[in-house]
Write a protein that holds these residues in place. Structure first.
Motif, mmCIF file in Angstrom:
data_model
loop_
_atom_site.group_PDB
_atom_site.id
_atom_site.type_symbol
_atom_site.label_atom_id
_atom_site.label_comp_id
_atom_site.label_asym_id
_atom_site.label_seq_id
_atom_site.Cartn_x
_atom_site.Cartn_y
_atom_site.Cartn_z
ATOM 1 N N ASN A 145 0.814 -1.220 0.000
ATOM 2 C CA ASN A 145 0.000 0.000 0.000
ATOM 3 C C ASN A 145 0.848 1.271 0.000
ATOM 4 O OD1 ASN A 145 -2.608 -0.663 -0.394
ATOM 5 N ND2 ASN A 145 -3.188 -0.715 1.772
ATOM 6 N N VAL A 149 -2.257 3.163 -6.408
ATOM 7 C CA VAL A 149 -2.639 3.099 -7.818
ATOM 8 C C VAL A 149 -4.150 3.338 -7.873
ATOM 9 C CG1 VAL A 149 -2.662 1.694 -9.912
ATOM 10 C CG2 VAL A 149 -0.857 1.347 -8.234
ATOM 11 N N LEU A 192 1.405 1.598 -14.545
ATOM 12 C CA LEU A 192 1.606 1.428 -13.105
ATOM 13 C C LEU A 192 2.883 2.143 -12.672
ATOM 14 C CD1 LEU A 192 0.818 -2.399 -12.917
ATOM 15 C CD2 LEU A 192 -0.649 -0.536 -12.120
ATOM 16 N N ILE B 126 2.453 -10.387 -1.159
ATOM 17 C CA ILE B 126 1.686 -9.304 -1.795
ATOM 18 C C ILE B 126 2.635 -8.150 -2.146
ATOM 19 C CG2 ILE B 126 -0.241 -7.677 -1.501
ATOM 20 C CD1 ILE B 126 -1.034 -10.686 -1.630
ATOM 21 N N VAL B 130 3.135 -6.898 -5.999
ATOM 22 C CA VAL B 130 2.816 -5.515 -6.373
ATOM 23 C C VAL B 130 4.044 -4.846 -6.978
ATOM 24 C CG1 VAL B 130 2.256 -3.230 -5.435
ATOM 25 C CG2 VAL B 130 0.877 -5.210 -4.815
ATOM 26 N N GLY B 133 4.432 -5.480 -10.504
ATOM 27 C CA GLY B 133 3.422 -4.920 -11.400
ATOM 28 C C GLY B 133 2.161 -5.742 -11.520
ATOM 29 N N VAL B 134 1.926 -6.645 -10.575
ATOM 30 C CA VAL B 134 0.670 -7.407 -10.611
ATOM 31 C C VAL B 134 -0.491 -6.444 -10.338
ATOM 32 C CG1 VAL B 134 -0.703 -9.190 -9.450
ATOM 33 C CG2 VAL B 134 1.714 -9.594 -9.944
ATOM 34 N N PRO B 135 -1.431 -6.326 -11.277
ATOM 35 C CA PRO B 135 -2.509 -5.328 -11.141
ATOM 36 C C PRO B 135 -3.673 -5.817 -10.280
ATOM 37 C CG PRO B 135 -2.669 -6.384 -13.272
ATOM 38 C CD PRO B 135 -1.514 -7.033 -12.573
ATOM 39 N N PHE B 136 -3.427 -5.900 -8.984
ATOM 40 C CA PHE B 136 -4.518 -6.286 -8.064
ATOM 41 C C PHE B 136 -5.624 -5.229 -8.105
ATOM 42 C CE2 PHE B 136 -1.061 -8.525 -5.632
ATOM 43 C CZ PHE B 136 -1.617 -9.795 -5.671
ATOM 44 N N ARG B 138 -8.062 -2.435 -6.765
ATOM 45 C CA ARG B 138 -7.776 -1.305 -5.868
ATOM 46 C C ARG B 138 -9.063 -0.612 -5.451
ATOM 47 N NH1 ARG B 138 -2.081 -0.189 -4.688
ATOM 48 N NH2 ARG B 138 -1.010 -1.678 -6.027
ATOM 49 N N GLU B 139 -8.969 0.067 -4.326
ATOM 50 C CA GLU B 139 -10.050 0.959 -3.899
ATOM 51 C C GLU B 139 -9.873 2.291 -4.628
ATOM 52 O OE1 GLU B 139 -12.324 -0.244 -2.205
ATOM 53 O OE2 GLU B 139 -11.490 -1.922 -1.088
ATOM 54 N N GLY B 142 -6.747 4.242 -4.084
ATOM 55 C CA GLY B 142 -5.472 3.710 -4.568
ATOM 56 C C GLY B 142 -4.913 2.578 -3.732
ATOM 57 N N THR B 143 -5.524 2.304 -2.582
ATOM 58 C CA THR B 143 -5.042 1.182 -1.770
ATOM 59 C C THR B 143 -5.626 -0.130 -2.306
ATOM 60 O OG1 THR B 143 -6.871 1.543 -0.254
ATOM 61 C CG2 THR B 143 -4.761 2.557 0.330
ATOM 62 N N LEU B 144 -5.048 -1.224 -1.866
ATOM 63 C CA LEU B 144 -5.483 -2.521 -2.372
ATOM 64 C C LEU B 144 -6.848 -2.914 -1.824
ATOM 65 C CD1 LEU B 144 -1.950 -3.863 -2.027
ATOM 66 C CD2 LEU B 144 -3.271 -4.317 -4.077
ATOM 67 N N ALA B 160 -7.418 -10.112 -8.577
ATOM 68 C CA ALA B 160 -7.393 -9.371 -9.838
ATOM 69 C C ALA B 160 -8.535 -9.938 -10.669
ATOM 70 C CB ALA B 160 -6.053 -9.548 -10.545
ATOM 71 N N ARG B 161 -9.702 -9.348 -10.500
ATOM 72 C CA ARG B 161 -10.963 -9.900 -11.029
ATOM 73 C C ARG B 161 -11.007 -11.395 -10.731
ATOM 74 N NH1 ARG B 161 -11.950 -6.540 -16.172
ATOM 75 N NH2 ARG B 161 -11.799 -4.482 -15.247
ATOM 76 N N GLN B 163 -9.115 -13.488 -12.258
ATOM 77 C CA GLN B 163 -7.923 -13.998 -12.925
ATOM 78 C C GLN B 163 -6.665 -13.785 -12.090
ATOM 79 O OE1 GLN B 163 -10.242 -12.134 -16.191
ATOM 80 N NE2 GLN B 163 -8.313 -12.454 -17.234
ATOM 81 N N GLN B 167 -2.553 -13.413 -13.179
ATOM 82 C CA GLN B 167 -1.716 -12.226 -12.963
ATOM 83 C C GLN B 167 -0.509 -12.544 -12.075
ATOM 84 O OE1 GLN B 167 -1.972 -9.539 -14.784
ATOM 85 N NE2 GLN B 167 -3.622 -10.645 -15.812
#
Lengths: 252, 642
Positions: A145, A149, A192, B126, B130, B133-136, B138-139, B142-144, B160-161, B163, B167
């Motif tokens: 965190n 992003v 990113l 995690i 991250v 560049g794993v696109p988890f 987000r809120e 910007g936090t996970l 990540a949806r 999937q 990812q």
């Protein structure tokens, strides 16, 4: 249940890269329309084996549209006529009773033939090897965190990261270009914060590698977008060209 | 091998056990690492992560995969998510709670120290992903983002949806390709491991078949890492990718590696049910769907009305009724068993009455179709493609399917098998899941093993060998390679020589049917005995009547399948033996002789609080060893989800 269906399959048969290839015709009589096309090939192969013939070679594995192993042309279309679908998720109910399906392998200089419907797609791995990563060693990464992003930004990065590397974009492009594949990876990482330090170098290196592998330039026909099972937009190819200009401007 | 090796479990407080262990492990100088070779078999989360991390450290790594690209490994298909005790949701989560849920979810048939370490490492996974560049998800800030998964009362699952596995695998794959580019990993694609090479009981390399040329190739190494995945395809129809197989671990077992808890096979409750006889696959529908989908069946047995014509009062939301606290989010084994019982009782819907409804009607009504579509869109699309039915308009039909194997090669706390120098990671080992794997913990374990544990423990083992140990190029090692190669060659020739009438898939379907019937959701002594006899008979038929067309020196998919199936026959019999010997019900292993009056599993901690580790003996029955399990932080309790 969708009932039974009979089909003629005209399949490209080629025992080895060196041997000549030709189409051969096979009949499937009254099979369940709920079978996937690959399951229909399984059934055909059992019939061929029982008859003492060589079964049809095709790539497959997960059979749920995510591993990217499968892929061939069905009536000239990569992965067949259904949008946003890999060939393993193409079900016979999509076709009409009595249809003829022509199955042919991906055709591209960068994808040499192996056998029947199987081609060598290792060029795509070498494109990733050229720079499709963030250079970060294992351990000691900052708290996740600590890198914020935005939700939409993350979602957009995800949309491009979802490319499964099946090669349909290459197979459907008249120039056999890998532009959509490369653009997707560049866009995934460049959207990113983690991808920024190597952004310019990555854009340069991956696009140069495309040429070395024998992929052509973008044909601007948008066929790649039309056949992409993950619906990745060809707009990212235009964006990629901008990345290269940006890289050149930054000296990267 | 005649006894169980030391599991090397840490002593002292669990909270600091891994740190103390790791800090005490010997190191190797970077200069010497460059001279050491490691072979990794498998390119999934565990294999790619381990190969990348070991190469980063400076070792020469060779990665063997039967895929054309590491990116296709079956980890790519994991949908739901990955757990981590980050407490980002501020709902009271902690390492201790994730540890407790893991141990409890596994029905106290896993090692306490391993579960604690897994929970402890989860946060760093995690962070690592991250950074790659794993696109988890987000809120907005910007936090996970996090969501809830089965068997848990906190939201600790990163996703990540649908999937997440894809990812995470691409992250590990990209890290791997970076090392390929750096010249530290040699990528050996389209090769399948057929034999393990050992010398004086120590792992020295592998024999592989080049799937294009058919040539047998040997790769020698200072250490061998197996990360070849699970073996649910023994059931033929399963959620696994079709090429997933047990050959690498089974061949290691035959060479002396103990096989632990082979009967613990998770049956996942939310899969698309089977239909046609030629169906090749049972596709998993992510467990996350049960966050909003309600599971129900008609109250009246044999009710054939379409779901929209069955009024609320005539529906049985059986999980909510039986488990008011967890409702539809009960762990997988519980949900699977309850569905099977009701289907057996005639309440099931769909073809043959072998499915239950997973209904989103209420969630759509209360939250709106847009939210539900955003949350589960790709899963809904997948369901519609396969079944032709839109789950926004009609309930999904789901049924339990073999999904994940908790059993695998026995490993100690360092992830080393009973063969020195042979490390086993991810689903290929028996590890932390006990008798039942919690949702979103497989990805966690694969990456913990690959990124963080093996790099430390493989180094330690190599350091302990010293500079004078026999190296991979020693003539004695070459001799051992030759012998292993001859074993592989003999097996190939034997299969091609059968020249019978039946294709390999027809035998595989028959084996799967036997295993589902005798060693599936519910087991009994009589059924398991019958299964043992039936599998042995089928194996004999296989050896008499198999037809493999083509030759050995060309691409030959049928030969590949035949080699894998010949190993599945041996494994299937070990699974049946293990299930027969475990006279209790725990997690995914439900023996009908051991249940409460309410139909819940009855565990026997007095006699079975142990890991069963099987030793192969050529030409004789295998020996069952026991590794006792003891617990300090959390005492075994009866699982209660009511």
């Amino acid at each position: 249940m969708s009932g039974l269906i009979s089909l003629t399959l005209r399949i490209w048969r080629q025992r080895s890269p060196e041997s000549p290839g030709a189409y051969a015709s096979y009949r499937l009589e009254r099979v369940s329309a709920d079978l996937s096309l690959l399951e229909a090939l399984d059934l055909l192969n059992e019939q061929l084996i029982s008859a003492g013939e060589r079964p049809v070679g095709f790539e497959h594995d997960c059979r749920e549209g995510i591993c990217g192993s499968c892929g061939f042309l069905v009536n000239g279309q990569a992965h067949g006529p259904q949008a946003a679908t890999t060939v393993c998720q193409l079900y016979l109910r999509r076709f009409n009773d009595g249809d003829t399906l022509v199955l042919a392998p991906w055709q591209a200089k960068a994808f040499p033939p192996i056998q029947d419907l199987v081609v060598d797609r290792s060029a795509l791995d070498r494109l990733i090897e050229a720079g499709g990563f963030c250079s970060v060693n294992t351990g000691n990464a900052p708290d996740a965190n600590a890198i914020l992003v935005g939700r939409d930004q993350a979602a957009s990065a995800f949309e491009t990261a979802t490319c499964i590397g099946c090669g349909a974009c290459v197979a459907s492009c008249r120039n056999a270009s890998a532009s959509l594949f490369v653009a997707a990876k560049l866009a995934h990482l460049a959207q990113l914060p983690q991808g920024q330090p190597e952004r310019a170098a990555r854009a340069e290196a991956m696009q140069q590698q495309m040429g070395r592998e024998g992929f052509g330039s973008c044909s601007s026909q948008l066929e790649c977008e039309a056949v992409c099972p993950k619906q990745i937009s060809a707009d990212w190819i235009s964006w990629m060209h901008g990345e290269r200009r940006r890289a050149a401007g930054s000296g990267g | 091998m005649s006894c169980l090796p030391d599991p090397r479990l840490p002593t002292g407080p669990l909270a600091t056990a891994w740190r103390r262990t790791r800090d005490g492990l010997p190191l190797i100088s970077p200069l010497r690492k460059r001279q050491l070779r490691i072979v990794v078999v498998g390119s999934g989360l565990a294999g790619s992560a381990a190969a990348a991390s070991l190469a980063e450290q400076g070792y020469q790594v060779q990665l063997v995969t039967f895929h054309d690209s590491p990116r296709r490994a079956h980890s790519v298909a994991a949908q739901g998510g990955i757990n981590a005790a980050k407490n980002y949701a501020n709902d009271g989560d902690s390492v201790e709670r994730l540890f407790a849920d893991t141990l409890k979810g596994g029905d106290f048939r896993a090692r306490e120290a391993g579960c604690y370490r897994l929970a402890e490492i989860s946060g760093a996974i995690i962070d690592q992903c991250v950074a790659q560049g794993v696109p988890f998800a987000r809120e907005y800030g910007g936090t996970l983002a996090n969501r809830n998964f089965g068997g848990s009362q906190v939201s600790r699952t990163f996703y990540a949806r649908g999937q997440t596995g894809q990812q995470l695998l691409y992250g590990a794959y990209q890290a791997l390709m970076r090392q390929v580019a750096a010249g530290r990993v040699e990528l050996l694609t389209r090769r399948e491991m057929l034999e393990l090479v050992t010398l004086d009981g120590v792992a020295r390399g592998v024999v592989c078949r080049n799937l294009l040329s058919g040539e047998l190739e040997t790769y020698t190494a200072n250490a061998v890492v197996l990360a070849s995945g699970g073996y649910t395809n023994v059931y033929y129809l399963s959620t696994n990718a079709l090429k997933s197989n047990a050959s690498a671990i089974w061949r290691a077992h035959l060479e002396g590696a103990l096989f632990a808890n082979p009967c613990f096979t998770q049956i996942h409750p939310t899969c698309i049910p089977s239909g046609d006889a030629y169906q090749s696959k049972l596709t998993l529908m992510s467990e996350s769907l049960r966050n909003d989908g309600r599971v129900w069946l008609p109250l009246k047995a044999g009710d054939r009305r379409p779901p929209d014509q069955i009024p609320e009062a005539e529906r049985d939301y059986f999980l909510e009724r039986q488990y008011p606290s967890y409702g539809n989010m009960v762990p997988r084994d519980v949900a699977s068993r309850r569905a099977r019982e009701l289907c057996d009782g005639g309440h099931g819907v769909g073809q043959g009455g072998r499915s239950v409804y997973l209904d989103f009607h209420d969630a759509i009504a209360s939250q709106g179709s847009e939210i539900i579509e955003t949350r589960y869109g790709n899963l809904f699309e997948m369901y519609q493609r396969i079944t032709g039915v839109d789950p926004m308009a009609a309930p999904m039909r789901i049924y339990p399917a073999p999904h994940y194997t908790m059993g695998g090669l026995w490993v100690d706390y360092h992830l080393m098998s009973s063969i020195p120098g042979l490390f086993v990671l991810g689903e290929a080992n028996f590890s932390e899941h006990g008798a039942n794997r919690l949702g979103a913990s497989a990805l966690m374990q694969g990456l913990a093993d690959g990124y963080f544990i093996a790099p430390a423990t493989v180094t330690a083992w190599l350091a302990e060998q010293g500079a004078t140990a026999i190296g991979p190029d020693d003539p004695a090692v070459r001799e051992a390679c030759l012998e292993a190669g001859q074993r592989a060659q003999g097996r190939i020739e034997a299969l091609l020589a059968v020249a019978g009438t039946r294709p390999v898939d027809s035998f595989h379907r028959a084996l799967g049917q036997l295993m589902l019937e005798h060693c599936g959701i519910i087991r009994s002594a009589a059924g398991l005995q019958a299964g043992l006899a039936a599998v042995a008979e089928l194996e004999a038929q296989f050896q008499r009547d198999l037809r493999v067309p083509g030759g050995a020196h060309e691409p030959n998919g049928e030969l590949e399948k035949a080699l894998r199936l010949s190993d599945f026959f041996g494994l299937a019999q070990l699974m049946l033996r293990d299930a027969l010997a475990r006279e209790e019900s725990c997690g995914a292993h439900f023996r009908e002789e051991h249940q409460s009056s309410g139909g819940e599993a009855v565990r026997d901690d007095q006699h079975f609080a142990h890991i069963a580790a099987w030793e192969h003996r050529p030409g004789a029955a295998p020996i069952r060893h026991q590794e006792p399990l003891s617990f300090s932080l959390l005492q075994p309790s009866t699982r209660n989800y009511q």
